[in-house]
Design a protein around this motif. Sequence first.
Motif, PDB file in Angstrom:
ATOM      1  N   ILE A  58       0.848  -1.191   0.000  1.00 48.79           N
ATOM      2  CA  ILE A  58       0.000   0.000   0.000  1.00 48.79           C
ATOM      3  C   ILE A  58       0.883   1.240   0.000  1.00 48.79           C
ATOM      4  O   ILE A  58       1.891   1.289   0.702  1.00 48.79           O
ATOM      5  CB  ILE A  58      -0.927   0.020   1.231  1.00 48.79           C
ATOM      6  N   ILE A  62      -1.277   6.554   1.959  1.00 46.41           N
ATOM      7  CA  ILE A  62      -2.541   5.906   2.283  1.00 46.41           C
ATOM      8  C   ILE A  62      -2.393   5.044   3.537  1.00 46.41           C
ATOM      9  O   ILE A  62      -3.283   5.026   4.391  1.00 46.41           O
ATOM     10  CB  ILE A  62      -3.044   5.069   1.100  1.00 46.41           C
ATOM     11  N   ALA A  63      -1.261   4.360   3.664  1.00 47.01           N
ATOM     12  CA  ALA A  63      -1.037   3.548   4.856  1.00 47.01           C
ATOM     13  C   ALA A  63      -1.046   4.412   6.113  1.00 47.01           C
ATOM     14  O   ALA A  63      -1.632   4.044   7.135  1.00 47.01           O
ATOM     15  CB  ALA A  63       0.298   2.807   4.736  1.00 47.01           C
ATOM     16  N   LEU A  66      -4.654   5.468   6.895  1.00 48.06           N
ATOM     17  CA  LEU A  66      -5.442   4.375   7.449  1.00 48.06           C
ATOM     18  C   LEU A  66      -5.106   4.135   8.923  1.00 48.06           C
ATOM     19  O   LEU A  66      -6.000   3.921   9.748  1.00 48.06           O
ATOM     20  CB  LEU A  66      -5.208   3.102   6.640  1.00 48.06           C
ATOM     21  N   LEU A  67      -3.818   4.166   9.269  1.00 44.79           N
ATOM     22  CA  LEU A  67      -3.423   3.936  10.656  1.00 44.79           C
ATOM     23  C   LEU A  67      -3.872   5.082  11.554  1.00 44.79           C
ATOM     24  O   LEU A  67      -4.293   4.858  12.696  1.00 44.79           O
ATOM     25  CB  LEU A  67      -1.900   3.754  10.732  1.00 44.79           C
ATOM     26  N   ASN A 198      -2.891  -8.099   6.331  1.00 39.02           N
ATOM     27  CA  ASN A 198      -3.351  -6.721   6.271  1.00 39.02           C
ATOM     28  C   ASN A 198      -4.176  -6.353   7.504  1.00 39.02           C
ATOM     29  O   ASN A 198      -4.129  -5.214   7.974  1.00 39.02           O
ATOM     30  CB  ASN A 198      -4.172  -6.490   5.003  1.00 39.02           C
ATOM     31  N   PHE A 202      -3.264  -3.187   9.864  1.00 39.64           N
ATOM     32  CA  PHE A 202      -4.149  -2.036   9.949  1.00 39.64           C
ATOM     33  C   PHE A 202      -5.193  -2.125  11.060  1.00 39.64           C
ATOM     34  O   PHE A 202      -5.941  -1.172  11.269  1.00 39.64           O
ATOM     35  CB  PHE A 202      -4.815  -1.795   8.593  1.00 39.64           C
ATOM     36  N   THR A 245      -7.588   9.830   3.570  1.00 37.18           N
ATOM     37  CA  THR A 245      -7.587   8.587   2.804  1.00 37.18           C
ATOM     38  C   THR A 245      -8.606   8.639   1.678  1.00 37.18           C
ATOM     39  O   THR A 245      -8.334   8.190   0.549  1.00 37.18           O
ATOM     40  CB  THR A 245      -7.888   7.399   3.730  1.00 37.18           C
ATOM     41  N   GLU A 309     -13.172   1.468   7.748  1.00 35.76           N
ATOM     42  CA  GLU A 309     -11.742   1.763   7.689  1.00 35.76           C
ATOM     43  C   GLU A 309     -10.947   0.493   7.404  1.00 35.76           C
ATOM     44  O   GLU A 309     -10.059   0.480   6.544  1.00 35.76           O
ATOM     45  CB  GLU A 309     -11.263   2.383   9.003  1.00 35.76           C
ATOM     46  N   LEU A 310     -11.268  -0.564   8.138  1.00 37.28           N
ATOM     47  CA  LEU A 310     -10.571  -1.825   7.932  1.00 37.28           C
ATOM     48  C   LEU A 310     -10.882  -2.396   6.547  1.00 37.28           C
ATOM     49  O   LEU A 310      -9.995  -2.925   5.874  1.00 37.28           O
ATOM     50  CB  LEU A 310     -10.969  -2.826   9.014  1.00 37.28           C
ATOM     51  N   ALA A 313      -8.779  -0.653   4.065  1.00 39.01           N
ATOM     52  CA  ALA A 313      -7.382  -1.050   4.190  1.00 39.01           C
ATOM     53  C   ALA A 313      -7.124  -2.419   3.572  1.00 39.01           C
ATOM     54  O   ALA A 313      -6.150  -2.622   2.832  1.00 39.01           O
ATOM     55  CB  ALA A 313      -6.977  -1.053   5.672  1.00 39.01           C
ATOM     56  N   GLY A 317      -4.857  -3.224   0.277  1.00 39.59           N
ATOM     57  CA  GLY A 317      -3.687  -4.072   0.437  1.00 39.59           C
ATOM     58  C   GLY A 317      -3.749  -5.342  -0.382  1.00 39.59           C
ATOM     59  O   GLY A 317      -2.730  -5.843  -0.848  1.00 39.59           O
TER      60      GLY A 317
END
Length: 362
Positions: A58, A62-63, A66-67, A198, A202, A245, A309-310, A313, A317
């Motif tokens: 990813i 963006i990573a 997401l976190l 993933n 995340f 994101t 969100e997950l 992600a 990924g």
Amino acid sequence: MSTATHDSPTAPAVVGRLSHLDRFLPLWIGLAMAVGLLLGRLVPGLDSALDAVTVGGISLPIAIGLLIMMYPVLAKVRYDRLGTVTGDRRLLVSSLVLNWLVGPALMFALAWIFLADQPAYRTGLIIVGLARCIAMVIIWNDLAGGDREAAAVLVALNSVFQVVAFGLLGWFYLAVLPGWLGLSGTGLAVSGADLAGNVLIFLGIPLLAGYLTRRLGERARGRDWYETRLLPRIGPAALYGLLFTIVILFALQGDAITGRPLDVARIALPLLVYFAVMWAGSYLLGRAVGLGYARTTTLAFTAAGNNFELAIAVAIGTFGVTSGQALAGVVGPLIEVPVLVGLVYVSRWARHRLFPTTAARS
């Protein structure tokens, strides 16, 4: 947030209890989508720039987004109160069945019914169905007058269970079950290990960070400081991370969105059906097993809500940032947020009709 009252407030009263950021969340999401579309058209070479550095397949921006959006909501969870709900077998069993058996199966069925000819969007919806609620649902539950502690415990259980079960369920619903049912045209080669990896990145990382933040913060300054001072400061970061994101995702998805608006509408339709069926069915189940209004409301919102969100992600990924699966995940919050806000009012209205004894005591 203040403790939810038990009388039936007007719509303005309920909305007024949200912060400015949360109150206009659908608007912010819409603006983020518009900004992303404009960036995708006005900034040449954006794809190459975002893919210059990657984390777990990813792009790094963006990573990070997401976190950031996962961490604050997990820092709000009360990890020390599992025992307050695990003793209520009716609530616990009902929640586990609804979240991990009924919810994924219902989304799988709706995805195939509405998107049988769109394997990428169908897969994205199935991923959304697997990503059970872990945080934002606490807001809707509180506004509707649900059991706050029960919601926190169910969110914590879903968080832990998601790390363990998401990869296995993803492999089952995306690679195994279609073959058993004789469904063709999936074109998938899904690895449960890839999905689980993933999820660990995340969800596992922000889950650990959220747990340590609460544990160390309460130990150093006390729970009152943590709840009233620290959480309000870090809470908005979840929205900022989500909006960032979405901007990037829509910048990369601009051609697909503007070129195929009917596809977006097709993704939205099964989501609307899903939220309505899950919430109403869970609400009626809670009443049938005698949970009472507060925990019935908690059961309904925690079962109907999804961790988009997950889902975003995992879709990015596993399938790529410009994939149809990622687009289906992005459409999720645009539909879920206004629907669940509306269900807050429905829940308040239903309380006096389905739980007259509880309403009379309020």
